[in-house]
Design a protein around this motif. Sequence first.
Motif, PDB file in Angstrom:
ATOM      1  N   PHE A   9       0.837  -1.209   0.000  1.00  0.00           N
ATOM      2  CA  PHE A   9       0.000   0.000   0.000  1.00  0.00           C
ATOM      3  C   PHE A   9       0.864   1.248   0.000  1.00  0.00           C
ATOM      4  N   MET A  10       1.902   1.238   0.826  1.00  0.00           N
ATOM      5  CA  MET A  10       2.800   2.391   0.888  1.00  0.00           C
ATOM      6  C   MET A  10       3.541   2.596  -0.436  1.00  0.00           C
ATOM      7  N   THR A  11       3.917   1.481  -1.076  1.00  0.00           N
ATOM      8  CA  THR A  11       4.619   1.576  -2.366  1.00  0.00           C
ATOM      9  C   THR A  11       3.723   2.192  -3.423  1.00  0.00           C
ATOM     10  N   LEU A  12       2.478   1.720  -3.473  1.00  0.00           N
ATOM     11  CA  LEU A  12       1.543   2.277  -4.453  1.00  0.00           C
ATOM     12  C   LEU A  12       1.257   3.752  -4.190  1.00  0.00           C
ATOM     13  N   THR A  13       1.206   4.124  -2.930  1.00  0.00           N
ATOM     14  CA  THR A  13       0.967   5.522  -2.573  1.00  0.00           C
ATOM     15  C   THR A  13       2.114   6.414  -3.046  1.00  0.00           C
ATOM     16  N   ILE A  14       3.346   5.942  -2.800  1.00  0.00           N
ATOM     17  CA  ILE A  14       4.529   6.725  -3.217  1.00  0.00           C
ATOM     18  C   ILE A  14       4.595   6.848  -4.734  1.00  0.00           C
ATOM     19  N   VAL A  15       4.333   5.735  -5.424  1.00  0.00           N
ATOM     20  CA  VAL A  15       4.352   5.763  -6.897  1.00  0.00           C
ATOM     21  C   VAL A  15       3.289   6.703  -7.427  1.00  0.00           C
ATOM     22  N   GLY A  16       2.117   6.706  -6.796  1.00  0.00           N
ATOM     23  CA  GLY A  16       1.045   7.605  -7.228  1.00  0.00           C
ATOM     24  C   GLY A  16       1.405   9.054  -7.038  1.00  0.00           C
ATOM     25  N   GLN A  17       2.089   9.354  -5.906  1.00  0.00           N
ATOM     26  CA  GLN A  17       2.525  10.725  -5.669  1.00  0.00           C
ATOM     27  C   GLN A  17       3.562  11.163  -6.706  1.00  0.00           C
ATOM     28  N   ILE A  18       4.497  10.235  -6.986  1.00  0.00           N
ATOM     29  CA  ILE A  18       5.531  10.562  -7.984  1.00  0.00           C
ATOM     30  C   ILE A  18       4.894  10.785  -9.348  1.00  0.00           C
ATOM     31  N   SER A  19       3.939   9.916  -9.690  1.00  0.00           N
ATOM     32  CA  SER A  19       3.259  10.053 -10.984  1.00  0.00           C
ATOM     33  C   SER A  19       2.466  11.341 -11.051  1.00  0.00           C
ATOM     34  N   SER A  20       1.835  11.718  -9.932  1.00  0.00           N
ATOM     35  CA  SER A  20       1.060  12.961  -9.898  1.00  0.00           C
ATOM     36  C   SER A  20       1.966  14.167 -10.042  1.00  0.00           C
ATOM     37  N   GLU A  21       3.133  14.157  -9.388  1.00  0.00           N
ATOM     38  CA  GLU A  21       4.067  15.262  -9.492  1.00  0.00           C
ATOM     39  C   GLU A  21       4.644  15.365 -10.907  1.00  0.00           C
ATOM     40  N   GLU A  22       4.856  14.205 -11.532  1.00  0.00           N
ATOM     41  CA  GLU A  22       5.397  14.214 -12.892  1.00  0.00           C
ATOM     42  C   GLU A  22       4.400  14.804 -13.879  1.00  0.00           C
ATOM     43  N   GLU A  23       3.121  14.573 -13.648  1.00  0.00           N
ATOM     44  CA  GLU A  23       2.118  15.123 -14.540  1.00  0.00           C
ATOM     45  C   GLU A  23       2.018  16.638 -14.418  1.00  0.00           C
ATOM     46  N   CYS A  24       2.521  17.224 -13.376  1.00  0.00           N
ATOM     47  CA  CYS A  24       2.504  18.675 -13.187  1.00  0.00           C
ATOM     48  C   CYS A  24       3.755  19.348 -13.737  1.00  0.00           C
ATOM     49  N   SER A  25       4.638  18.652 -14.393  1.00  0.00           N
ATOM     50  CA  SER A  25       5.875  19.230 -14.906  1.00  0.00           C
ATOM     51  C   SER A  25       5.744  19.556 -16.388  1.00  0.00           C
ATOM     52  N   PHE A  26       6.555  20.539 -16.856  1.00  0.00           N
ATOM     53  CA  PHE A  26       6.599  20.882 -18.273  1.00  0.00           C
ATOM     54  C   PHE A  26       7.183  19.739 -19.109  1.00  0.00           C
ATOM     55  N   HIS A  27       8.081  19.009 -18.511  1.00  0.00           N
ATOM     56  CA  HIS A  27       8.700  17.891 -19.222  1.00  0.00           C
ATOM     57  C   HIS A  27       7.643  16.845 -19.605  1.00  0.00           C
ATOM     58  N   TYR A  28       6.779  16.556 -18.686  1.00  0.00           N
ATOM     59  CA  TYR A  28       5.732  15.578 -18.953  1.00  0.00           C
ATOM     60  C   TYR A  28       4.784  16.079 -20.040  1.00  0.00           C
ATOM     61  N   LEU A  29       4.470  17.389 -20.001  1.00  0.00           N
ATOM     62  CA  LEU A  29       3.599  17.963 -21.025  1.00  0.00           C
ATOM     63  C   LEU A  29       4.276  17.937 -22.390  1.00  0.00           C
ATOM     64  N   LEU A  30       5.568  18.274 -22.415  1.00  0.00           N
ATOM     65  CA  LEU A  30       6.312  18.244 -23.675  1.00  0.00           C
ATOM     66  C   LEU A  30       6.394  16.836 -24.230  1.00  0.00           C
ATOM     67  N   LYS A  31       6.563  15.865 -23.319  1.00  0.00           N
ATOM     68  CA  LYS A  31       6.607  14.459 -23.744  1.00  0.00           C
ATOM     69  C   LYS A  31       5.249  14.006 -24.254  1.00  0.00           C
ATOM     70  N   HIS A  32       4.191  14.538 -23.612  1.00  0.00           N
ATOM     71  CA  HIS A  32       2.850  14.191 -24.048  1.00  0.00           C
ATOM     72  C   HIS A  32       2.559  14.718 -25.462  1.00  0.00           C
ATOM     73  N   LEU A  33       3.022  15.942 -25.755  1.00  0.00           N
ATOM     74  CA  LEU A  33       2.791  16.527 -27.071  1.00  0.00           C
ATOM     75  C   LEU A  33       3.678  15.910 -28.143  1.00  0.00           C
ATOM     76  N   ASN A  34       4.764  15.260 -27.719  1.00  0.00           N
ATOM     77  CA  ASN A  34       5.673  14.577 -28.652  1.00  0.00           C
ATOM     78  C   ASN A  34       6.315  15.559 -29.644  1.00  0.00           C
ATOM     79  N   ILE A  35       6.613  16.752 -29.158  1.00  0.00           N
ATOM     80  CA  ILE A  35       7.191  17.775 -30.034  1.00  0.00           C
ATOM     81  C   ILE A  35       8.640  17.443 -30.386  1.00  0.00           C
ATOM     82  N   THR A  36       9.387  16.952 -29.433  1.00  0.00           N
ATOM     83  CA  THR A  36      10.818  16.717 -29.671  1.00  0.00           C
ATOM     84  C   THR A  36      11.067  15.549 -30.622  1.00  0.00           C
ATOM     85  N   ASN A  37      10.151  14.564 -30.678  1.00  0.00           N
ATOM     86  CA  ASN A  37      10.388  13.369 -31.500  1.00  0.00           C
ATOM     87  C   ASN A  37       9.778  13.465 -32.893  1.00  0.00           C
ATOM     88  N   ASP A  38       8.788  14.313 -33.068  1.00  0.00           N
ATOM     89  CA  ASP A  38       8.086  14.381 -34.342  1.00  0.00           C
ATOM     90  C   ASP A  38       8.399  15.712 -35.038  1.00  0.00           C
TER      91      ASP A  38
END
Length: 440
Positions: A9-38
């Motif tokens: 349970f603690m592991t899943l909680t930590i992973v969820g927090q990390i995933s949530s923080e990553e979704e709030c970053s510009f890097h994640y948004l840039l990766k989502h738009l796939n601008i650098t690869n396309d």
Amino acid sequence: MGMWCIVLFMTLTIVGQISSEEECSFHYLLKHLNITNDKERFAMTRPVINWKHPTEVNIGLYPYSIVEVIEKSQMFIAYFWVILDWKNDFISWDPDAFCGINKFLVPRELLWTPDFMILETIEEDKTQKSPYLTITSQGKVTLDEDIRLVSACRMKVHHFPFDTQKCNLTFTSISHTVEQVKFASAINSTRATDLTSSTLREEGDWRFLNMIVFNSSLEEGNLNFSEIVYEMEIKRWPVLYLVNVVLPVVFFLVLDIFSFFIADSRGDKLGFKVTVLLAISVMMLILKDLLPAMSNQSPLIVTFFIVVFAFMLMSLLETILITYLMELDSAAPPRKHRSCCTVASAGGCRKGEPECPSQPNSTEGQSELSVEAGGFESLLFELRSLHKSLGEIPREREREPAYWGRVAKHINRIYLCCYLLSVVVFLVCMYRAWTAESEQ
């Protein structure tokens, strides 16, 4: 077993927090738009889903400093903010899915940018280019540039130094036709004028009046290119030129007028007028360096200088004539003695002929001589009457002393009155012609 459940349970909680923080970053948004690869989609081609749809580019031009306006070479130098924005059909995201991010910066080389040029540019802009583009969640891309623009501007110096100049800045594409890229103004003329008036630093000889924005097109053969034109109207601040150029010439003209009161018999008057004439010549050489070599109309200030120069030249010639007439009196022959008649002569004295002074008779011999003289004068009178009946031959009038001097004084007075009247009329006409443009 219970321990393993707690650890999982603690592991899943930590992973969820990390995933949530990553979704709030510009890097994640840039990766989502796939601008650098396309890069084929985002950087190499025009960002439209249907190539038949043109990309509309909005341009905003905001001057914030006028560096210099060079009349001689007809150049306009100023600093501008240039803001371009357009729609990228391949960029969009939901800000709520990325912690409210609705815009961010990306390097300029990652996205397609419209090529544009300013047709009036005559010197390459060497200012540093902006390295970033701003993109929004709706796919709007913005380019913000700071440029130093050296452009050609057709100068109309007819009313110099009370002139108003209009300099055009024309934006167009060098490779995309109107079917591919359309330029439009981000703001209207009224808004552009208000923004420029509030941001422009007026430190030189020029004052900003207004900004006019309108669309145009450029045709080259079968190709048609979109254009957006910014017409910037500026007015010269004339105080510096009035103090340094116009007023000294007016002062020289006043000195020339007062030089008429210098005695004509002295040689200082002629030398003074020559000196003033040379001073006007020097001022004309200074003016030559200020005005452009080519102009549709002759500047009014050139007409002003030429007419003032002509006034002083005529004044100098008049002084030379007066000096010459004064010299005629000094070279005139001495006065001749006029004949006189005696009262005792037959018929008396003629009109205009003076009487000879009478002398007392002291002896009888003198009395006899006077009787004989009376008979001689009677004969002389008869001869004069005969001469008058046949018609007298007009004799040349004898010059009196200072005759040409009086003529010179009359000429000088008449010329001074005409000179003053001409100068006043000329200055009034020049003032009305100079201020005619500002009244319009």
